[in-house]
Structure formats: structure tokens, C-alpha cells
Design a protein around this motif. Structure first.
Motif, PDB file in Angstrom:
ATOM      1  N   ASP B 245      29.443 -29.134   0.601  1.00  0.00           N
ATOM      2  CA  ASP B 245      29.380 -30.315  -0.263  1.00  0.00           C
ATOM      3  C   ASP B 245      28.241 -30.158  -1.268  1.00  0.00           C
ATOM      4  OD1 ASP B 245      29.397 -32.709  -1.453  1.00  0.00           O
ATOM      5  OD2 ASP B 245      29.112 -33.917   0.358  1.00  0.00           O
ATOM      6  N   ARG B 247      28.153 -31.972  -4.123  1.00  0.00           N
ATOM      7  CA  ARG B 247      28.303 -33.057  -5.091  1.00  0.00           C
ATOM      8  C   ARG B 247      26.967 -33.535  -5.655  1.00  0.00           C
ATOM      9  NH1 ARG B 247      32.268 -37.159  -2.201  1.00  0.00           N
ATOM     10  NH2 ARG B 247      30.834 -36.698  -0.502  1.00  0.00           N
ATOM     11  N   ASN B 248      25.955 -33.641  -4.778  1.00  0.00           N
ATOM     12  CA  ASN B 248      24.651 -34.116  -5.238  1.00  0.00           C
ATOM     13  C   ASN B 248      23.992 -33.146  -6.212  1.00  0.00           C
ATOM     14  OD1 ASN B 248      24.423 -36.639  -4.145  1.00  0.00           O
ATOM     15  ND2 ASN B 248      23.852 -35.825  -2.132  1.00  0.00           N
ATOM     16  N   ASP B 249      23.950 -31.858  -5.808  1.00  0.00           N
ATOM     17  CA  ASP B 249      23.361 -30.856  -6.690  1.00  0.00           C
ATOM     18  C   ASP B 249      24.067 -30.822  -8.028  1.00  0.00           C
ATOM     19  OD1 ASP B 249      21.671 -30.213  -4.716  1.00  0.00           O
ATOM     20  OD2 ASP B 249      22.691 -28.360  -4.087  1.00  0.00           O
ATOM     21  N   TYR B 250      25.378 -30.867  -7.929  1.00  0.00           N
ATOM     22  CA  TYR B 250      26.205 -30.733  -9.128  1.00  0.00           C
ATOM     23  C   TYR B 250      25.905 -31.848 -10.111  1.00  0.00           C
ATOM     24  CZ  TYR B 250      30.360 -29.252 -11.739  1.00  0.00           C
ATOM     25  OH  TYR B 250      31.202 -28.779 -12.696  1.00  0.00           O
ATOM     26  N   SER B 251      25.895 -33.095  -9.593  1.00  0.00           N
ATOM     27  CA  SER B 251      25.693 -34.205 -10.518  1.00  0.00           C
ATOM     28  C   SER B 251      24.260 -34.240 -11.041  1.00  0.00           C
ATOM     29  CB  SER B 251      26.080 -35.541  -9.868  1.00  0.00           C
ATOM     30  OG  SER B 251      25.623 -35.589  -8.554  1.00  0.00           O
ATOM     31  N   THR B 252      23.296 -33.779 -10.220  1.00  0.00           N
ATOM     32  CA  THR B 252      21.917 -33.705 -10.719  1.00  0.00           C
ATOM     33  C   THR B 252      21.841 -32.726 -11.885  1.00  0.00           C
ATOM     34  OG1 THR B 252      21.236 -33.996  -8.434  1.00  0.00           O
ATOM     35  CG2 THR B 252      19.522 -33.412 -10.010  1.00  0.00           C
ATOM     36  N   LEU B 285      30.796 -37.520  -7.938  1.00  0.00           N
ATOM     37  CA  LEU B 285      30.336 -38.140  -6.694  1.00  0.00           C
ATOM     38  C   LEU B 285      31.502 -38.703  -5.884  1.00  0.00           C
ATOM     39  CD1 LEU B 285      27.019 -39.836  -7.864  1.00  0.00           C
ATOM     40  CD2 LEU B 285      27.309 -37.744  -6.535  1.00  0.00           C
TER      41      LEU B 285
END
Lengths: 121, 684
Positions: B245, B247-252, B285
Motif C-alpha cells: 500500500d 497510497r500515502n507516499d504516492y499522494s505526498t 487515497l
């Protein structure tokens, strides 16, 4: 002098190659750059021309030599770094540098020697 | 330019419908992978690029293919036909309220001017947008000129601050030196997905296409939505193919690298943090791997949509025939129209007000740039009506009435023909003409009905034929011709782009197509006709037994519509057979003018090489060029099996005009019809 030492990333990488090989034939240089930097011949020649104009290197009879030393550039970069990041404070720079690092006795001796050499009395 | 512009306008209108449909379709597709929305834009692109399309019965298109006919620039009552009533009616009202009336001295049709200027403005905008993109590309290219190789097709440079893809043939991925591609694997994957999908070609292409339609705000919205869908589907592809997962890194990363500059308009590079970062972050997200059944259902829905909007309704697609002005044209598949030939004929008779007409037959069909139309001629009881019937709706338009004076509303016209003559002389600035006479009245029943007096003025060696609007007194058209053989006419020819010699060549080419066999005997430019600011060369060509009158637009070189090729057949009588081959299908052609004696009996037969239904007719009224004789008798013969023979006894008119044409329009755009006139013994 300051101007000469301020190099962009690509320029620095290129200079590193030249420092390593100089004096070097310009055609040979294009071959090396093609492998190392992914540059076409024309790109390498453009770079040589650009740096010659700035007085950083010279290209005589297809032989390329540098006019500044690697140490000058390194010193300039460190100065800029200390200035920008550590507000010109050498101790905080050393502090940051030494954090989470262990030095062998031999290394520590060497650094001490260097510091003694530049210490005003 | 005008032609191209109108073609673009038409594509833009069709594409707008599809774009709206895509926007609607995106609403239910919100929750499914964005790749489905992305694919939908392909239909819009298709519509924007191809002026033609595939016809199918599955079509969902509510509109007709060609909303703005090319002929609109010559129309006195310009209208568009999108096929959607609630769009057409208000727009047409606006067009005709906004524009000054067509009939104007020295002026060409105002809508013609509108499209002419519009064409240039459009082109300038197009060039500006393409230059903008080109400059953006060159600028970026120069920035990364010294970028250094990391590995494969990945380069790094300290002169950029966001990763992007650049290049058309062998695209490269550029990273800022501050970002290590190996540590930001997903950014690399994002850019690689762009490359894998050929987005680096699709997006510049889409930009170029949308730039063609820059005047259409819907297309800009489409372009931005398409870019968004492209980016989001790319984000989703990366998330789908990554096992952990991220998702957090990606959106940051998206947030950190978001492009501050409005780079939406830069169609060449694919910056990682480009296009609606906020929505993309939300999308990332909320990302969940899609259930298989959702994909399957979406796939089916998309397939239906694609088929439905790429194709046109089959019946409407039939009107797409090439737009060459110079060739005789015809509609196709006229048997499929809502209004059949028989119905149209009834409408024509009813509208003409002529009871038990001697003649009620089709003159031609049109269906090239406009909606499909039947053109009818109805004659009898001393009157003659030519009218056009919309083959889809049955609406009647372009009615021209000829006929006996008793049928004309002369008393009710504000401008009497005496006044019209005065206006003519004043307009021509001729105080003492050799002769001036009233030459007829034309009635054009075209919402509103307009009446034109035809006045002829002879001044030394030039004859002027002038049409005066009988309601407003305005000069509608002026044509000048040689009144005597020989001499010189002093006309201002400097503004013409087509010289008399070129007109002659164009006319010769045209006749070559119409008559394959005979060689030309002589050819000459006889006069220059002016209609408003339009200048038309009148060229006469002679073969052994036929003469042709061809009208060539002196500005564009087009052969003028109605492109009547007709010959004058100098026959005094006797047992002569004349063979006239000509090309006509879906067109009525005035075959020729026969110079006859009273009571002459002759037999006219015609056969079609393609076996199409044809007709021949004869009248002493020269169609459709104005009223010249008051005594006329229309006759007609009609045959649906490819040939027709009719025997005609000529009345007391000096000349009769023979016309012929196709009644069946389903087979070929061009047909060779052979007309034979056999003059029988005179009745005693």
C-alpha cells in the motif's frame, strides 16, 4: 574565481570525467560521455565549447584540459553549503557531519591534524 | 478558408454532442477505474478529426451530420440543421435577426462575410496555439539538453524541479537530481505507464485537434477532463501494479511535486504532479482494486457507447457526398427518406395552388451539403411553380413562381415596375438609354416572400439585366452583357482572381465531363455577371449542334449553382435525329432550347446508361432564369425503367426548352443519359 567554480550538476559530472582522464582527446571524450552520461557527440562538444568560453577548460588541437582543480570546486561547494545550511558556522557543520558516525582513531587523528593546521594562534 | 472553416464548425458541433454525452457518462463511471472514462474521449477525438464517419443503425447520435451547409454563404435565409429541433429553431432565429437583410447594394451576403472573417480569425487562433505549444516544447528541450543518463531512458538534471516525460519518438523520463528514481519507484512507474500507453503521442495529438476547435469552449473542457482522466488512470495503473500500500507516499509526492505553473496548456511534457492534484490525491487515497464484475459491466457499457457515438444514423449518413462544386451531384438512397417521392409530389401540387397541373414532376434532388431535398416543378393553368421540399420534414422552401400576369399580385407591391425602372436607371447612372423595358417578375417564396422586378436596359453596346426588390426597391443583382456583336465592354476586372481565360478553361473541363464524345467547336466568354459583390463569368461553348452556357465564379473558380449545362439546339424542323449525351443523376438538366415551328410534332426519348428512372419535360418557360414568354405549355414524360419516350406536339411558342433528369437516385452519383429528339412530319 567564484563564478568558475559554480557548476551545474551536468557540468560537474562532465568535469569529473575530464579530471579523471585529462589530458584527453575530444573524440575519445565524446565516447566516454556517451557511455557515462548518455550524451550525443554534439552535446559533448556543446558542453566543451560552453566551458571553454567560461575559461574552465581549454581545447587545443583536439586535446581537452581543465583550468581549475577539482579541490577548488569542492571547496566552493562546501563553502556554499556551510553558508546556506549552517549559517556559516563550521562547528554546526562538523556536528551535523559527525552525527551518528563513529571514527576510527586513525581517522580522528587525521582530522585533528587538519584542524590544527588551519587554527590561528 | 471558408469551406475549411465550415467543415471544422460542423465537426465541432457533432463532437460537442459527443463531448456532452461523455461528460454525462463520466458521472456513473466515477467509481470505476478512470481508464474507462479516458477511453471515452477517443470518440470525441474521432469526431473532431474525421469529417466522415461510419453509418450504423446502432447510432445514438441525435443530430444530423452536417448542421451548417456549405451553401449557407449564398443563402438568403441562412439556417442550420443539427436535426435537434430545440437547438435549430432559436439559433436560426438568432442568425437571421442578428444579420442585416441579405438584399443590399454592393454587398455580398452578410453571413458570407461572417464566415469569411471567421475563417481567418480561426486560422490565426490555431497558429497561435500551435506556436505556444512548440515554444513550450523547445524551451523544455533546451532545459534538459545537458541532462545526464541515470539508466535506460531515465535522465536527471538540476534545472528542473519535477519529473516528466518528454519526446515523441524515443521519449525519455527526466528526474530532478534531488529526487532519486530508485527511491521513488512509483513516480518512475507513473511515467513509464505514460510511455507504455503512448500517451506522449496521444496528448500532443489531442492538443493539436482541440486547437483546431479552439473556438468551442466545450472542447477545452473536454481537453482538461481528458488530461485529468489520463493522469488518474495512470495513477490507478501504478497503484494496481504495486503489491504494498503506497497510497500515502504516492499522494505526498503528488502534493510535493505539484506543478504550480499553469502547465495544463503544455501538451508536450508529462509532469508527474500535473493536472488537478487535489482531485488526484483524493482519487489515490480512495483507490481500491476493482472487482472483476465492475470492470466487465463497465467494459460492456463503454463498448455500447463507442459504437453508438462513432457511427451516424445510417439514413442521415447517406447525404455525405463529396463537396465538389464542379460536378453534377445527387443525393443517394432517396428511397429511404421520410417524405417519399409520391408524398413530396402531393405537397408540391397542393402548395403550388395549381389545380390539375399539366406538369408535376421532380426536377432534381439535392442532398450534399444540405438536408436532402426534393426539387419539384409544377405547371398548369398559366402558372408555373418551382419549389423545394425537405425530404425529412416535408417543409417547403425556395419557391419561385412564374406565370401569367393575372396570377401576380402586382397591385399590392410597394414598388411599381415604373418605379423599378427609374431605380434601375439611377443605379446604373444612365440618363438616356437606348431602351428600357420591363422583363418580368420573379417571386421567391422564401420566408418572407420576396418579389423582384426584372428590368432590362440597353445602353449603346451593353445590356443590363437588373433585379429590383419589389418591396424595398433595392437592387438585388445586375448583369451586364454585350447587346451587340463585337465591340468592347469596359468592366472593372482588376479584383477578379479568375481571369476570362481561366474561366474558359474551367468551363471546358466542366463540359468535358458532361459530354464525353463531341469535341468543342468554339468557346468564348460572353459576359461578366454581377450579383452583389459576386462576379460570375458567363462562358458559352459550342459543339456542332449544341451550345453550353456555363457560369464560372470569377473569384473562386467554382461552376455556379444551379450549374445548368444546357445547349441551344438550332433546329428548324424536318426529320432530324439529335443525340445528346449528358451526365445527370438526381439533377435536372436543361438539355437545350429548340427553335421550332408551330404545330411541330417531335418525339423525345431518353435512356439511362445505368438503368435509372428518368424523365423528360418540355416548357416554353426557360427554367429557372426568369419569365420570358407568356405562352407556354409544359409536357412531361416519366419512365422508371431506365428509358422513356414521349411524343409532343408543339404549340405556338417560338422556342421550347427541353429538360431531362433522373427520377431515381439510389445507384450512382453520376449517370450518362442519352436524349434523342426525333422530329416527325409536320401536322397538316
Amino acid at each position: 574565481m567564484e563564478n568558475l567554480c559554480k557548476l551545474f550538476d551536468a557540468e560537474y559530472k562532465f568535469m569529473c570525467i575530464v579530471w579523471e582522464h585529462e589530458p584527453v582527446n575530444s573524440t575519445a571524450l565524446t565516447g566516454i560521455c556517451e557511455k557515462a552520461l548518455g550524451w550525443k557527440k554534439s552535446t559533448t562538444y556543446s558542453m566543451i565549447k560552453k566551458l571553454c568560453e567560461r575559461g574552465i577548460m581549454k581545447n587545443e588541437k583536439a586535446t581537452v584540459t581543465t583550468l581549475i582543480a577539482r579541490e577548488d570546486v569542492q571547496k566552493y561547494e562546501v563553502d556554499v553549503l556551510i553558508d546556506r545550511v549552517f549559517g556559516g558556522s563550521m562547528p554546526s557543520f562538523i556536528n551535523a557531519f559527525l552525527q551518528e558516525k563513529t571514527l576510527s582513531a586513525e581517522e580522528a587523528q587525521k582530522i585533528k591534524f587538519l584542524i590544527d593546521g588551519v587554527t590561528k594562534t | 478558408m471558408t469551406t475549411l472553416f465550415i467543415t471544422i464548425l460542423n465537426m465541432s458541433i457533432t463532437a460537442s454532442v459527443v463531448a456532452l454525452a461523455v461528460m454525462l457518462a463520466r458521472v456513473p463511471l466515477r467509481k470505476v477505474p478512470k481508464v474507462f472514462s479516458y477511453v471515452l474521449w477517443g470518440v470525441v477525438l474521432f469526431r473532431l478529426v474525421f469529417p466522415f464517419s461510419i453509418e450504423s443503425v446502432f447510432s445514438l447520435m441525435p443530430t444530423s451530420r452536417v448542421a451548417i451547409p456549405q451553401s449557407i454563404v449564398y443563402s438568403s435565409y441562412p439556417t442550420i440543421h443539427t436535426g435537434v429541433q430545440f437547438i435549430d429553431t432559436p439559433i436560426n432565429a438568432v442568425i437571421n435577426n442578428a444579420l442585416p437583410p441579405v438584399v443590399q447594394e454592393y454587398s455580398i451576403n452578410p453571413i458570407h462575410v461572417f464566415f469569411e472573417i471567421g475563417g481567418y480569425v480561426w486560422f490565426a487562433g490555431l497558429v497561435a496555439l500551435l506556436l505556444y505549444a512548440l515554444m513550450g516544447y523547445v524551451g523544455l528541450k533546451r532545459r534538459v539538453y545537458f541532462a545526464t543518463l541515470v539508466r535506460d531512458n531515465i535522465y536527471e538534471s538540476d534545472k528542473i524541479n519535477t519529473p516528466f516525460v518528454l519526446g515523441f519518438i524515443r521519449p525519455k523520463i527526466y528526474f530532478p537530481v534531488s529526487i532519486d528514481p530508485s527511491q521513488h519507484d512509483y513516480i518512475l512507474k507513473h511515467e513509464q505507464t505514460h510511455i507504455k500507453r503512448r500517451d506522449y503521442i496521444i496528448k500532443p495529438f489531442a492538443y493539436a485537434v482541440f486547437a483546431l476547435h479552439w473556438f468551442n469552449p466545450l472542447m477545452w473542457i473536454s481537453y482538461f477532463l481528458m488530461s485529468k482522466d489520463m493522469e488518474m488512470s495512470c495513477d490507478e495503473a501504478v497503484l494496481r501494479n504495486t503489491s504494498e500500500d503506497i497510497r500515502n507516499d504516492y499522494s505526498t509526492s503528488l502534493l510535493n511535486l505539484s506543478v504550480k505553473r499553469v502547465s495544463l496548456l503544455n501538451p508536450i511534457a508529462f509532469a508527474f504532479g500535473e493536472s488537478n492534484v487535489k482531485e488526484r490525491v483524493v482519487n489515490v487515497l480512495n483507490f481500491k482494486k476493482t472487482a472483476k464484475w465492475v470492470s466487465v459491466i463497465s467494459f460492456i457499457a463503454i463498448a455500447v457507447f463507442l459504437v453508438g457515438f462513432i457511427s451516424d444514423r445510417a439514413i442521415l449518413a447517406a447525404i455525405d457526398v463529396p463537396q465538389s462544386q464542379a460536378a453534377p451531384r445527387s443525393g443517394q438512397l432517396m428511397t429511404d427518406t421520410a417524405i417519399s417521392f409520391e408524398t413530396a409530389r402531393e405537397i408540391a401540387i397542393r402548395y403550388s395552388g395549381i389545380e390539375q397541373p399539366d406538369l408535376a414532376d421532380i426536377r432534381r434532388v439535392s442532398g450534399d451539403n444540405d438536408m436532402q431535398s426534393w426539387h419539384f416543378a409544377v405547371g398548369g393553368n398559366g402558372r408555373f411553380v418551382v419549389l423545394t421540399i425537405d425530404a425529412e420534414t416535408g417543409d417547403v422552401r425556395d419557391v419561385v413562381r412564374f406565370g401569367a400576369e393575372s396570377a401576380w399580385p402586382i397591385e399590392s407591391l410597394p414598388i411599381s415596375y415604373e418605379t423599378a425602372m427609374d431605380i434601375t436607371l439611377e443605379y446604373l447612372d444612365i440618363s438616356e438609354p437606348l431602351a428600357v423595358y420591363f422583363n418580368g417578375l420573379t417571386i421567391i417564396d422564401n420566408r418572407p416572400v420576396s418579389y423582384y422586378w426584372l428590368v432590362r436596359v440597353i445602353d449603346l453596346d451593353i445590356a443590363y439585366d437588373v433585379q429590383i426588390n419589389a418591396q424595398s426597391g433595392e437592387v438585388y443583382s445586375v448583369s451586364r452583357s454585350l447587346a451587340v456583336t463585337g465591340g468592347e465592354i469596359s468592366l472593372d476586372l482588376e479584383i477578379l482572381t479568375i481571369t476570362a481565360e481561366e474561366a474558359l478553361r474551367i468551363a471546358r473541363d466542366y463540359v468535358d465531363r458532361a459530354s464525353r464524345f463531341s469535341t468543342l467547336f468554339s468557346s468564348d466568354v460572353t459576359r461578366l455577371v454581377e450579383r452583389g459583390a459576386l462576379q460570375i463569368w458567363h462562358v458559352t461553348l459550342h459543339q456542332i449542334d449544341i451550345s453550353y452556357d456555363i457560369y464560372v465564379d470569377a473569384i473562386t473558380g467554382n461552376v455556379w449553382q444551379p450549374a445548368t449545362v444546357y445547349g441551344e439546339i438550332p433546329v428548324i424542323g424536318g426529320n432530324i435525329e439529335i443525340h445528346i449525351p449528358f451526365i445527370a443523376a438526381g439533377e435536372e438538366v436543361l438539355v437545350g432550347r429548340l427553335n421550332l415551328e408551330m404545330g411541330q410534332v417531335f418525339e423525345v426519348s431518353a435512356d439511362s446508361e445505368e438503368g435509372n428512372g428518368i424523365f423528360v419535360g418540355i416548357t416554353s418557360v426557360p427554367l429557372p432564369r426568369g419569365v420570358q414568354g407568356r405562352h407556354w405549355q409544359p409536357y412531361s414524360g416519366r419512365g422508371d425503367s431506365g428509358n422513356v419516350t414521349t411524343t409532343i406536339t408543339h404549340g405556338d411558342a417560338r422556342f421550347v426548352y427541353l429538360f431531362a433528369g433522373s427520377t431515381e437516385f439510389s445507384r450512382n452519383a453520376t449517370d450518362l443519359i442519352n436524349v434523342t429528339i426525333r422530329f416527325l412530319m409536320l401536322d397538316d
